[in-house]
Every structure is written in C-alpha cells, then in structure tokens.
Scaffold this motif. Structure first.
Motif, PDB file in Angstrom:
ATOM      1  N   HIS A  97       0.853  -1.191   0.000  1.00  0.00           N
ATOM      2  CA  HIS A  97       0.000   0.000   0.000  1.00  0.00           C
ATOM      3  C   HIS A  97       0.884   1.234   0.000  1.00  0.00           C
ATOM      4  O   HIS A  97       1.856   1.303   0.742  1.00  0.00           O
ATOM      5  CB  HIS A  97      -0.909  -0.003   1.226  1.00  0.00           C
ATOM      6  N   VAL A  98       0.555   2.211  -0.820  1.00  0.00           N
ATOM      7  CA  VAL A  98       1.323   3.448  -0.891  1.00  0.00           C
ATOM      8  C   VAL A  98       0.404   4.629  -0.675  1.00  0.00           C
ATOM      9  O   VAL A  98      -0.749   4.623  -1.115  1.00  0.00           O
ATOM     10  CB  VAL A  98       2.052   3.555  -2.254  1.00  0.00           C
TER      11      VAL A  98
ATOM     12  N   GLY B 151       5.352   4.638   2.100  1.00  0.00           N
ATOM     13  CA  GLY B 151       4.936   3.263   2.328  1.00  0.00           C
ATOM     14  C   GLY B 151       5.396   2.282   1.279  1.00  0.00           C
ATOM     15  O   GLY B 151       5.305   1.071   1.500  1.00  0.00           O
ATOM     16  N   ASP B 152       5.874   2.769   0.164  1.00  0.00           N
ATOM     17  CA  ASP B 152       6.388   1.904  -0.891  1.00  0.00           C
ATOM     18  C   ASP B 152       7.211   2.763  -1.843  1.00  0.00           C
ATOM     19  O   ASP B 152       7.086   4.000  -1.851  1.00  0.00           O
ATOM     20  CB  ASP B 152       5.247   1.227  -1.645  1.00  0.00           C
ATOM     21  N   SER B 153       8.022   2.122  -2.638  1.00  0.00           N
ATOM     22  CA  SER B 153       8.887   2.840  -3.569  1.00  0.00           C
ATOM     23  C   SER B 153       8.165   3.110  -4.886  1.00  0.00           C
ATOM     24  O   SER B 153       7.439   2.255  -5.400  1.00  0.00           O
ATOM     25  CB  SER B 153      10.144   2.021  -3.847  1.00  0.00           C
TER      26      SER B 153
ATOM     27  N   ASN C 275       9.489   3.086  -7.573  1.00  0.00           N
ATOM     28  CA  ASN C 275      10.045   2.147  -8.543  1.00  0.00           C
ATOM     29  C   ASN C 275       9.095   0.983  -8.822  1.00  0.00           C
ATOM     30  O   ASN C 275       9.200   0.327  -9.868  1.00  0.00           O
ATOM     31  CB  ASN C 275      11.368   1.576  -8.041  1.00  0.00           C
ATOM     32  N   ASN C 276       8.198   0.725  -7.888  1.00  0.00           N
ATOM     33  CA  ASN C 276       7.274  -0.402  -8.028  1.00  0.00           C
ATOM     34  C   ASN C 276       6.011  -0.052  -8.797  1.00  0.00           C
ATOM     35  O   ASN C 276       5.155  -0.926  -9.008  1.00  0.00           O
ATOM     36  CB  ASN C 276       6.884  -0.930  -6.646  1.00  0.00           C
TER      37      ASN C 276
ATOM     38  N   SER D 233       7.567   3.058 -14.582  1.00  0.00           N
ATOM     39  CA  SER D 233       8.286   2.724 -13.343  1.00  0.00           C
ATOM     40  C   SER D 233       9.799   2.857 -13.534  1.00  0.00           C
ATOM     41  O   SER D 233      10.514   3.162 -12.576  1.00  0.00           O
ATOM     42  CB  SER D 233       7.928   1.311 -12.890  1.00  0.00           C
TER      43      SER D 233
ATOM     44  N   ASN E 270      13.939   9.034  -7.619  1.00  0.00           N
ATOM     45  CA  ASN E 270      13.796   7.795  -6.847  1.00  0.00           C
ATOM     46  C   ASN E 270      14.378   7.907  -5.440  1.00  0.00           C
ATOM     47  O   ASN E 270      13.919   7.242  -4.519  1.00  0.00           O
ATOM     48  CB  ASN E 270      14.457   6.639  -7.601  1.00  0.00           C
TER      49      ASN E 270
ATOM     50  N   ASN F 177      11.818   9.629  -3.615  1.00  0.00           N
ATOM     51  CA  ASN F 177      10.552   8.903  -3.756  1.00  0.00           C
ATOM     52  C   ASN F 177       9.413   9.863  -4.137  1.00  0.00           C
ATOM     53  O   ASN F 177       8.300   9.796  -3.556  1.00  0.00           O
ATOM     54  CB  ASN F 177      10.200   8.140  -2.477  1.00  0.00           C
TER      55      ASN F 177
ATOM     56  N   TYR G 157      -3.985   3.711  -6.499  1.00  0.00           N
ATOM     57  CA  TYR G 157      -3.755   4.646  -5.396  1.00  0.00           C
ATOM     58  C   TYR G 157      -3.781   6.077  -5.921  1.00  0.00           C
ATOM     59  O   TYR G 157      -3.222   6.364  -6.978  1.00  0.00           O
ATOM     60  CB  TYR G 157      -2.402   4.364  -4.727  1.00  0.00           C
TER      61      TYR G 157
END
Length: 123
Positions: free
Chosen positions: A1-2, A26-28, A30-31, A53, A74, A77, A112
C-alpha cells in the motif's frame, strides 16, 4: 500500500509556471507507474501525464505537450509535474496516482490516489 501526497499548487497568471510534487510513502515509486490527472469543476477527471516505473517512458495528453514535463526522483521517492506556459484552461484540481497494470491514460487503471492540489490560472 502506498500513500501519495501532492503539493505545489497555487494561483498563477497565464504564461507562468508551477511545479507539482507527489511524495510517496509506504512503498517505492520504482514499483509503480505514476500518472497525473486533473479535474475541473463540472468535468470528468482527465489524463495529463504518465511516467513509467523505469522513468524512461513518458506520455502526455496533447494539450500539455511541449509545456509540461513529468519526472521522478527515486531517492526522494517523489514524482514531479513541471508546468510551463500555463493557460486558464489548465485550471483544475491535479491528482497523482499509482498503478501496477492497465492503460496509462485511464483513471480506472490506477490503484492509489493522492488528495489533489489546486491549480488556478488567471487570464
């Protein structure tokens, strides 16, 4: 989850510039592939720009080509939307969004969304 948090909106005169930021938590990034959308009062949400990405592929809606630039950092972020030569018709609530799969230009492809940042361009 981001979680996505936009900032950088504001009031600007026609011909001016703004840079929107979309910070991910909560997440990169890059994903995900990341998109920018906008929604003006009484209108549907419309696609503005997309960055893959990898950060190497960008797509823009025709009305913002040569004026807007989407980029990503990156390390921070964060995804950006540099908006130049703004026009009154660019006035809208701008959203960033993250997706795994699907069509880059379709809102339903995105899982999201941020809360949006208002951009108002005066003539």
């Amino acid at each position: 989850h981001v979680q996505l948090v936009e900032s950088g909106g504001g009031l600007v005169q026609a011909g001016g510039s703004l840079r929107l930021s979309c910070a991910a938590f909560g997440d990169s990034i890059n994903n995900f592939a990341m998109g920018w959308f906008r929604q003006a009062p009484g209108k549907e949400r419309e696609f503005v720009a997309h960055i893959s990405s990898s950060g190497f592929s960008m797509i823009y809606t025709e009305s913002v080509k040569d004026r807007f630039i989407v980029s990503a950092n990156n390390i921070l972020n964060t995804v950006y939307l540099q908006m130049n030569n703004l026009k009154p018709e660019d006035t809208a609530l701008y959203y960033c969004a993250a997706r795994f799969t699907g069509t880059p230009t379709t809102p339903d492809s995105y899982s999201y969304w941020g809360q949006g940042t208002q951009v108002t361009v005066s003539s």
